[in-house]
Design a protein around this motif. Structure first.
Motif, PDB file in Angstrom:
ATOM      1  N   ALA A   1       0.832  -1.207   0.000  1.00 50.71           N
ATOM      2  CA  ALA A   1       0.000   0.000   0.000  1.00 50.71           C
ATOM      3  C   ALA A   1       0.861   1.249   0.000  1.00 50.71           C
ATOM      4  N   TYR A   2       1.971   1.196   0.729  1.00 48.37           N
ATOM      5  CA  TYR A   2       2.882   2.341   0.724  1.00 48.37           C
ATOM      6  C   TYR A   2       3.584   2.454  -0.616  1.00 48.37           C
ATOM      7  N   GLU A   3       3.960   1.284  -1.158  1.00 46.70           N
ATOM      8  CA  GLU A   3       4.708   1.287  -2.411  1.00 46.70           C
ATOM      9  C   GLU A   3       3.912   1.935  -3.527  1.00 46.70           C
ATOM     10  N   TYR A   4       2.616   1.699  -3.554  1.00 41.66           N
ATOM     11  CA  TYR A   4       1.788   2.229  -4.626  1.00 41.66           C
ATOM     12  C   TYR A   4       1.099   3.530  -4.257  1.00 41.66           C
ATOM     13  N   GLY A   5       1.494   4.138  -3.144  1.00 42.22           N
ATOM     14  CA  GLY A   5       1.050   5.477  -2.834  1.00 42.22           C
ATOM     15  C   GLY A   5      -0.290   5.594  -2.157  1.00 42.22           C
ATOM     16  N   LEU A   6      -0.833   4.472  -1.605  1.00 38.56           N
ATOM     17  CA  LEU A   6      -2.117   4.568  -0.913  1.00 38.56           C
ATOM     18  C   LEU A   6      -1.964   5.313   0.404  1.00 38.56           C
ATOM     19  N   PHE A   7      -0.777   5.230   0.995  1.00 32.35           N
ATOM     20  CA  PHE A   7      -0.486   5.991   2.197  1.00 32.35           C
ATOM     21  C   PHE A   7       0.762   6.815   1.934  1.00 32.35           C
ATOM     22  N   SER A   8       0.954   7.890   2.651  1.00 33.08           N
ATOM     23  CA  SER A   8       2.092   8.763   2.417  1.00 33.08           C
ATOM     24  C   SER A   8       3.143   8.600   3.509  1.00 33.08           C
ATOM     25  N   ASP A   9       4.413   8.534   3.086  1.00 35.87           N
ATOM     26  CA  ASP A   9       5.516   8.529   4.039  1.00 35.87           C
ATOM     27  C   ASP A   9       6.333   9.807   3.918  1.00 35.87           C
ATOM     28  N   ILE A  10       5.745  10.817   3.285  1.00 38.82           N
ATOM     29  CA  ILE A  10       6.407  12.106   3.160  1.00 38.82           C
ATOM     30  C   ILE A  10       6.566  12.726   4.548  1.00 38.82           C
ATOM     31  N   GLY A  11       7.745  13.218   4.827  1.00 33.88           N
ATOM     32  CA  GLY A  11       8.034  13.788   6.139  1.00 33.88           C
ATOM     33  C   GLY A  11       8.703  12.818   7.083  1.00 33.88           C
ATOM     34  N   ASP A  12       8.760  11.536   6.697  1.00 33.71           N
ATOM     35  CA  ASP A  12       9.429  10.543   7.534  1.00 33.71           C
ATOM     36  C   ASP A  12      10.947  10.647   7.366  1.00 33.71           C
ATOM     37  N   PRO A  13      11.696  10.182   8.358  1.00 37.16           N
ATOM     38  CA  PRO A  13      13.154  10.164   8.209  1.00 37.16           C
ATOM     39  C   PRO A  13      13.561   9.275   7.035  1.00 37.16           C
ATOM     40  N   VAL A  14      14.601   9.661   6.344  1.00 39.78           N
ATOM     41  CA  VAL A  14      15.105   8.880   5.221  1.00 39.78           C
ATOM     42  C   VAL A  14      16.627   8.912   5.259  1.00 39.78           C
ATOM     43  N   SER A  15      17.234   7.795   4.876  1.00 36.48           N
ATOM     44  CA  SER A  15      18.695   7.729   4.822  1.00 36.48           C
ATOM     45  C   SER A  15      19.115   7.289   3.425  1.00 36.48           C
ATOM     46  N   PHE A  16      20.338   7.621   3.087  1.00 36.46           N
ATOM     47  CA  PHE A  16      20.881   7.289   1.777  1.00 36.46           C
ATOM     48  C   PHE A  16      22.161   6.474   1.966  1.00 36.46           C
ATOM     49  N   GLY A  17      22.404   5.575   1.029  1.00 34.90           N
ATOM     50  CA  GLY A  17      23.660   4.840   1.052  1.00 34.90           C
ATOM     51  C   GLY A  17      23.686   3.670   2.007  1.00 34.90           C
ATOM     52  N   LYS A  18      22.622   2.895   2.044  1.00 36.63           N
ATOM     53  CA  LYS A  18      22.577   1.759   2.966  1.00 36.63           C
ATOM     54  C   LYS A  18      23.689   0.755   2.666  1.00 36.63           C
ATOM     55  N   VAL A  19      24.041   0.602   1.384  1.00 35.75           N
ATOM     56  CA  VAL A  19      25.029  -0.420   1.034  1.00 35.75           C
ATOM     57  C   VAL A  19      26.418  -0.072   1.542  1.00 35.75           C
ATOM     58  N   GLN A  20      26.702   1.201   1.757  1.00 36.64           N
ATOM     59  CA  GLN A  20      28.063   1.553   2.163  1.00 36.64           C
ATOM     60  C   GLN A  20      28.388   1.057   3.572  1.00 36.64           C
TER      61      GLN A  20
ATOM     62  N   PRO B   1      29.989  14.336  10.105  1.00 39.55           N
ATOM     63  CA  PRO B   1      28.823  13.708  10.719  1.00 39.55           C
ATOM     64  C   PRO B   1      27.642  13.647   9.752  1.00 39.55           C
ATOM     65  N   LYS B   2      26.831  12.588   9.900  1.00 38.79           N
ATOM     66  CA  LYS B   2      25.679  12.413   9.025  1.00 38.79           C
ATOM     67  C   LYS B   2      24.604  13.451   9.328  1.00 38.79           C
ATOM     68  N   SER B   3      23.996  13.958   8.280  1.00 34.56           N
ATOM     69  CA  SER B   3      22.864  14.864   8.439  1.00 34.56           C
ATOM     70  C   SER B   3      21.580  14.064   8.601  1.00 34.56           C
ATOM     71  N   GLU B   4      20.579  14.674   9.192  1.00 34.28           N
ATOM     72  CA  GLU B   4      19.275  14.040   9.326  1.00 34.28           C
ATOM     73  C   GLU B   4      18.362  14.554   8.220  1.00 34.28           C
ATOM     74  N   PHE B   5      17.867  13.627   7.398  1.00 37.26           N
ATOM     75  CA  PHE B   5      17.024  13.984   6.267  1.00 37.26           C
ATOM     76  C   PHE B   5      15.579  13.551   6.520  1.00 37.26           C
ATOM     77  N   VAL B   6      14.647  14.324   5.962  1.00 32.39           N
ATOM     78  CA  VAL B   6      13.254  13.892   5.908  1.00 32.39           C
ATOM     79  C   VAL B   6      12.879  13.737   4.438  1.00 32.39           C
ATOM     80  N   ARG B   7      12.047  12.757   4.177  1.00 34.31           N
ATOM     81  CA  ARG B   7      11.632  12.475   2.812  1.00 34.31           C
ATOM     82  C   ARG B   7      10.645  13.536   2.345  1.00 34.31           C
TER      83      ARG B   7
END
Length: 366
Positions: free
Chosen positions: A48-67, A86-92
């Protein structure tokens, strides 16, 4: 059906009164539909989240999980800088159809002292295990207009910049750039010419030092200037190619669209010496005299806007020696972001990709 023909829960009214039987059938049908939708949602779970039925905008997001699982420090490739922190804190702020995301953070520049928002986007390849040890080229993307408190390349994905890079990388006509999209000015009232105007916020230091430092802290980047470039439109285009000319040891190329050629902010107040230090004509002349290093500037101009003659004049007078210039003419292009992204698709992205470093996948990893 007119709206005044609908009553209560939406049953059709006749001259004799409500269709009672229809109401009962409608309620039964509604219960079945609601129950079925609930069952589907529970079964679908995260889809449901994947297809946009619910919104995760504003949630924390991180980049570079594989590193996190990348090689130990002694295995880092030459020329690659792993995130220094230091890592910054991002919101989606947006999720693209291909699953990539735009995130936002607030940065206080350690060197400029200026505080502003920065939007970031990383290509799909960045989180693929085969690229976990690789750096990625950076395209610092500057907006036109006031460029404060937002950057429309980050807040307006509908302009198509992120998708243009994604599509180009898939087609092999563009490198998969990391897009870093900071605010361009310090307030909504003035243009700061992407410069340290005496007595004003240090927007030149913010752009040329704090933003690269922030990028290195959070992402896998190249240690060489061959992995660093700018793009921008209008006032942002001025900042883009000015920084490449002023700091050729740090940045290699720029795409400058609908661009101003010389500093013109009233905040300079006639300070000719400070203006000259941020004048692309003076900077290009100095670079030519010094013999390099080589820099690459792609001007983009639409046929429905003014300014082409200024770009061509700059190219004729200063497009020589280490200053390599090119003009991307956008047919029916106007002075706006959509036209400039179209120009990037039509050639500017491929042009800049040819002079920048590309990420290198690990042949032993899929």
């Amino acid at each position: 059906m007119q709206h005044d023909q609908l009553q209560g829960d939406g049953d059709l009214m006749t001259e004799e009164g409500p269709l009672t039987t229809g109401r009962r059938r409608s309620k039964r049908l509604r219960r079945l539909l609601i129950g079925g939708a609930l069952a589907f949602t529970l079964a679908a779970g995260g889809a449901a989240y994947e297809y946009g039925l619910f919104s995760d905008i504003g949630d924390p997001v991180s980049f570079g999980k594989v590193q996190e699982s990348a090689a130990a420090a002694e295995e880092i490739r030459p020329g690659v800088s792993m995130p220094t922190g230091p890592k910054s804190e991002f919101v989606r702020t947006y999720r693209m159809p291909d699953g990539t995301q735009i995130g936002r953070t607030t940065l206080t520049g350690a060197k400029s002292g200026f505080t502003g928002d920065v939007w970031v986007w990383v290509p799909k390849q960045y989180d693929e295990p085969r690229y976990a040890k690789s750096a990625f080229p950076v395209l610092i993307s500057l907006p036109g207009g006031r460029g404060y408190p937002t950057n429309y390349w980050g807040t307006g994905p509908g302009l198509g910049l992120e998708k243009a890079v994604s599509d180009g990388a898939k087609a092999g006509t563009s490198l998969p750039f990391i897009l870093i999209m900071p605010v361009h000015n310090a307030d909504t009232k003035h243009h700061f010419d992407a410069s340290d105007i005496p007595g004003e916020p240090k927007m030149g230091t913010w752009m040329a030092e704090d933003i690269p430092d922030f990028t290195k802290a959070n992402f896998r980047t190249f240690t060489s200037r061959d992995g660093w470039a700018f793009m921008g439109s209008s006032a942002g285009g001025f900042g883009a190619f000015k920084h490449v000319l002023k700091y050729p040891d740090r940045f290699k190329a720029a795409i400058a669209s609908g661009v101003d050629i010389v500093p013109d902010s009233p905040l300079w107040k006639g300070n000719t010496q400070a203006m000259d230090e941020n004048n692309p004509e003076k900077l290009a002349e100095k670079l030519i005299k010094e013999g390099g290093p080589d820099v690459y500037i792609n001007f983009q101009i639409g046929t429905k806007e003014t300014g082409r003659e200024k770009a061509e004049k700059f190219m004729k007078e200063y497009g020589k020696g280490p200053v390599h210039t090119q003009l991307q003419v956008i047919q029916d292009g106007e002075h706006n972001g959509k036209s400039y992204v179209r120009g990037m698709r039509e050639g500017a992205l491929e042009w800049i990709s040819k002079v920048m470093l590309a990420p290198t996948p690990d042949p032993g990893v899929r």
